[in-house]
Motif scaffolding. Structure first.
Motif, PDB file in Angstrom:
ATOM      1  N   VAL A   4       0.831  -1.202   0.000  1.00 46.81           N
ATOM      2  CA  VAL A   4       0.000   0.000   0.000  1.00 46.81           C
ATOM      3  C   VAL A   4       0.871   1.259   0.000  1.00 46.81           C
ATOM      4  CG1 VAL A   4      -1.750   1.304   1.272  1.00 46.81           C
ATOM      5  CG2 VAL A   4      -1.950  -1.174   1.074  1.00 46.81           C
ATOM      6  N   ASP A   5       1.950   1.264   0.784  1.00 49.21           N
ATOM      7  CA  ASP A   5       2.858   2.419   0.792  1.00 49.21           C
ATOM      8  C   ASP A   5       3.505   2.600  -0.581  1.00 49.21           C
ATOM      9  OD1 ASP A   5       2.321   2.948   3.474  1.00 49.21           O
ATOM     10  OD2 ASP A   5       3.991   1.695   4.169  1.00 49.21           O
ATOM     11  N   THR A   6       3.950   1.498  -1.167  1.00 53.72           N
ATOM     12  CA  THR A   6       4.556   1.554  -2.498  1.00 53.72           C
ATOM     13  C   THR A   6       3.522   2.003  -3.527  1.00 53.72           C
ATOM     14  OG1 THR A   6       6.059  -0.229  -1.873  1.00 53.72           O
ATOM     15  CG2 THR A   6       5.827   0.221  -4.226  1.00 53.72           C
ATOM     16  N   PHE A   7       2.296   1.504  -3.402  1.00 51.72           N
ATOM     17  CA  PHE A   7       1.213   1.893  -4.305  1.00 51.72           C
ATOM     18  C   PHE A   7       0.969   3.403  -4.230  1.00 51.72           C
ATOM     19  CE2 PHE A   7      -3.205   3.077  -4.726  1.00 51.72           C
ATOM     20  CZ  PHE A   7      -3.519   2.591  -5.979  1.00 51.72           C
ATOM     21  N   ARG A   8       0.830   3.905  -3.017  1.00 56.49           N
ATOM     22  CA  ARG A   8       0.550   5.332  -2.835  1.00 56.49           C
ATOM     23  C   ARG A   8       1.669   6.185  -3.454  1.00 56.49           C
ATOM     24  NH1 ARG A   8      -1.001   5.534   2.414  1.00 56.49           N
ATOM     25  NH2 ARG A   8       1.150   5.349   3.038  1.00 56.49           N
ATOM     26  N   ALA A   9       2.911   5.820  -3.204  1.00 57.59           N
ATOM     27  CA  ALA A   9       4.043   6.577  -3.754  1.00 57.59           C
ATOM     28  C   ALA A   9       4.061   6.494  -5.282  1.00 57.59           C
ATOM     29  CB  ALA A   9       5.352   6.051  -3.172  1.00 57.59           C
ATOM     30  N   ALA A  10       3.788   5.309  -5.838  1.00 59.39           N
ATOM     31  CA  ALA A  10       3.808   5.140  -7.297  1.00 59.39           C
ATOM     32  C   ALA A  10       2.691   5.932  -7.961  1.00 59.39           C
ATOM     33  CB  ALA A  10       3.697   3.658  -7.644  1.00 59.39           C
ATOM     34  N   VAL A  11       1.500   5.932  -7.364  1.00 61.84           N
ATOM     35  CA  VAL A  11       0.380   6.679  -7.940  1.00 61.84           C
ATOM     36  C   VAL A  11       0.678   8.171  -7.912  1.00 61.84           C
ATOM     37  CG1 VAL A  11      -2.040   7.341  -7.594  1.00 61.84           C
ATOM     38  CG2 VAL A  11      -1.379   4.939  -7.512  1.00 61.84           C
ATOM     39  N   LEU A  52      -4.521   8.092 -14.550  1.00 61.76           N
ATOM     40  CA  LEU A  52      -3.443   8.970 -14.094  1.00 61.76           C
ATOM     41  C   LEU A  52      -2.890   9.879 -15.181  1.00 61.76           C
ATOM     42  CD1 LEU A  52      -1.521   6.535 -11.744  1.00 61.76           C
ATOM     43  CD2 LEU A  52      -3.095   8.369 -11.113  1.00 61.76           C
ATOM     44  N   THR A  53      -3.009   9.493 -16.446  1.00 62.36           N
ATOM     45  CA  THR A  53      -2.440  10.335 -17.501  1.00 62.36           C
ATOM     46  C   THR A  53      -3.482  11.069 -18.326  1.00 62.36           C
ATOM     47  OG1 THR A  53      -2.333   8.541 -19.135  1.00 62.36           O
ATOM     48  CG2 THR A  53      -0.411   8.837 -17.689  1.00 62.36           C
ATOM     49  N   GLN A  54      -4.738  10.600 -18.314  1.00 66.65           N
ATOM     50  CA  GLN A  54      -5.753  11.219 -19.157  1.00 66.65           C
ATOM     51  C   GLN A  54      -6.938  11.808 -18.398  1.00 66.65           C
ATOM     52  OE1 GLN A  54      -6.881   8.665 -22.461  1.00 66.65           O
ATOM     53  NE2 GLN A  54      -4.916   7.630 -22.346  1.00 66.65           N
ATOM     54  N   VAL A  55      -7.112  11.438 -17.140  1.00 66.84           N
ATOM     55  CA  VAL A  55      -8.311  11.858 -16.416  1.00 66.84           C
ATOM     56  C   VAL A  55      -7.967  12.773 -15.243  1.00 66.84           C
ATOM     57  CG1 VAL A  55     -10.346  11.095 -15.134  1.00 66.84           C
ATOM     58  CG2 VAL A  55      -9.563   9.781 -17.108  1.00 66.84           C
ATOM     59  N   PHE A  56      -7.233  12.248 -14.256  1.00 67.89           N
ATOM     60  CA  PHE A  56      -6.965  13.016 -13.048  1.00 67.89           C
ATOM     61  C   PHE A  56      -5.793  13.966 -13.231  1.00 67.89           C
ATOM     62  CE2 PHE A  56      -8.745   9.179 -10.667  1.00 67.89           C
ATOM     63  CZ  PHE A  56      -9.985   9.772 -10.506  1.00 67.89           C
ATOM     64  N   GLU A  57      -5.968  15.195 -12.788  1.00 69.89           N
ATOM     65  CA  GLU A  57      -4.895  16.186 -12.740  1.00 69.89           C
ATOM     66  C   GLU A  57      -4.701  16.547 -11.267  1.00 69.89           C
ATOM     67  OE1 GLU A  57      -6.473  19.398 -15.128  1.00 69.89           O
ATOM     68  OE2 GLU A  57      -7.452  17.908 -16.383  1.00 69.89           O
ATOM     69  N   ASP A  58      -3.515  16.968 -10.912  1.00 67.37           N
ATOM     70  CA  ASP A  58      -3.222  17.405  -9.541  1.00 67.37           C
ATOM     71  C   ASP A  58      -3.732  16.385  -8.521  1.00 67.37           C
ATOM     72  OD1 ASP A  58      -2.293  19.096  -7.513  1.00 67.37           O
ATOM     73  OD2 ASP A  58      -4.242  20.076  -7.323  1.00 67.37           O
ATOM     74  N   PHE A  59      -3.377  15.124  -8.716  1.00 67.96           N
ATOM     75  CA  PHE A  59      -3.840  14.036  -7.865  1.00 67.96           C
ATOM     76  C   PHE A  59      -2.954  13.924  -6.642  1.00 67.96           C
ATOM     77  CE2 PHE A  59      -4.102   9.808  -6.264  1.00 67.96           C
ATOM     78  CZ  PHE A  59      -5.423   9.451  -6.436  1.00 67.96           C
ATOM     79  N   ARG A  60      -3.571  13.794  -5.436  1.00 69.57           N
ATOM     80  CA  ARG A  60      -2.802  13.572  -4.214  1.00 69.57           C
ATOM     81  C   ARG A  60      -3.669  12.869  -3.162  1.00 69.57           C
ATOM     82  NH1 ARG A  60      -4.330  18.596  -4.730  1.00 69.57           N
ATOM     83  NH2 ARG A  60      -5.254  19.770  -3.067  1.00 69.57           N
ATOM     84  N   TYR A  61      -3.008  12.034  -2.379  1.00 68.13           N
ATOM     85  CA  TYR A  61      -3.685  11.381  -1.262  1.00 68.13           C
ATOM     86  C   TYR A  61      -3.640  12.300  -0.052  1.00 68.13           C
ATOM     87  CZ  TYR A  61      -4.028   7.050  -3.844  1.00 68.13           C
ATOM     88  OH  TYR A  61      -4.351   6.107  -4.793  1.00 68.13           O
ATOM     89  N   THR A  62      -4.751  12.328   0.697  1.00 65.14           N
ATOM     90  CA  THR A  62      -4.838  13.238   1.844  1.00 65.14           C
ATOM     91  C   THR A  62      -5.121  12.528   3.160  1.00 65.14           C
ATOM     92  OG1 THR A  62      -7.185  13.645   1.402  1.00 65.14           O
ATOM     93  CG2 THR A  62      -5.600  15.156   0.388  1.00 65.14           C
TER      94      THR A  62
END
Length: 144
Positions: A4-11, A52-62
């Motif tokens: 999950v940590d690796t996933f969050r960082a990769a996303v 991640l490349t065509q839909v979401f912009e300025d994506f971040r986990y909070t």
């Protein structure tokens, strides 16, 4: 570092190759649209690529909540609920990613939920267009 940590960082880094080994071979992805779940690493990688490349912009986990929940197969699994914010065009959206791990610590089920509902139409249209362009969905799926 957990899956999950690796996933969050990769996303957040939009590092698509780093995502694939985090998913179980038979992983299922439940999109915010009413599609049949996507299954398998290659398809999930394509879906993430579109998001991640065509839909979401300025994506971040909070935020994150950790617990356990029942998978679609009826098995209790370690679960992580990741809260995110993103822009889709002029819309600011909030959502959650529900990640459920298998016994080996790999992602078995992944569900995206978006709020507000009014953003769903915009996200859906962009995701469908991206999946048609990538060959995951037939061209007829883009016609509405």
């Amino acid at each position: 570092m957990s899956a999950v940590d690796t996933f969050r960082a990769a996303v957040e880094a939009r590092d698509l190759p780093a995502l694939e080994p985090l998913f179980a071979a038979d992983a299922r992805f439940y999109s915010p649209m009413k599609f049949t779940p996507f299954a398998g690493r290659a398809v999930i990688r394509t879906v993430f690529g579109v998001l991640l490349t065509q839909v979401f912009e300025d994506f971040r986990y909070t935020g994150e909540l950790i617990g356990s929940a029942e998978t679609a197969a009826g098995v209790d699994a370690e679960s992580h609920l990741l809260v995110f914010r993103a822009a889709v065009g002029d819309l600011q959206i909030q959502g959650i990613d529900l990640i459920q791990l298998d016994e080996q610590g790999l992602i078995q089920e992944f569900t995206v939920m978006i709020r507000p509902g009014s953003a769903l139409g915009t996200v859906s249209d962009k995701v469908v267009a991206g999946l048609v362009a990538e060959g995951v969905l037939p061209a007829s799926a883009g016609a509405r």
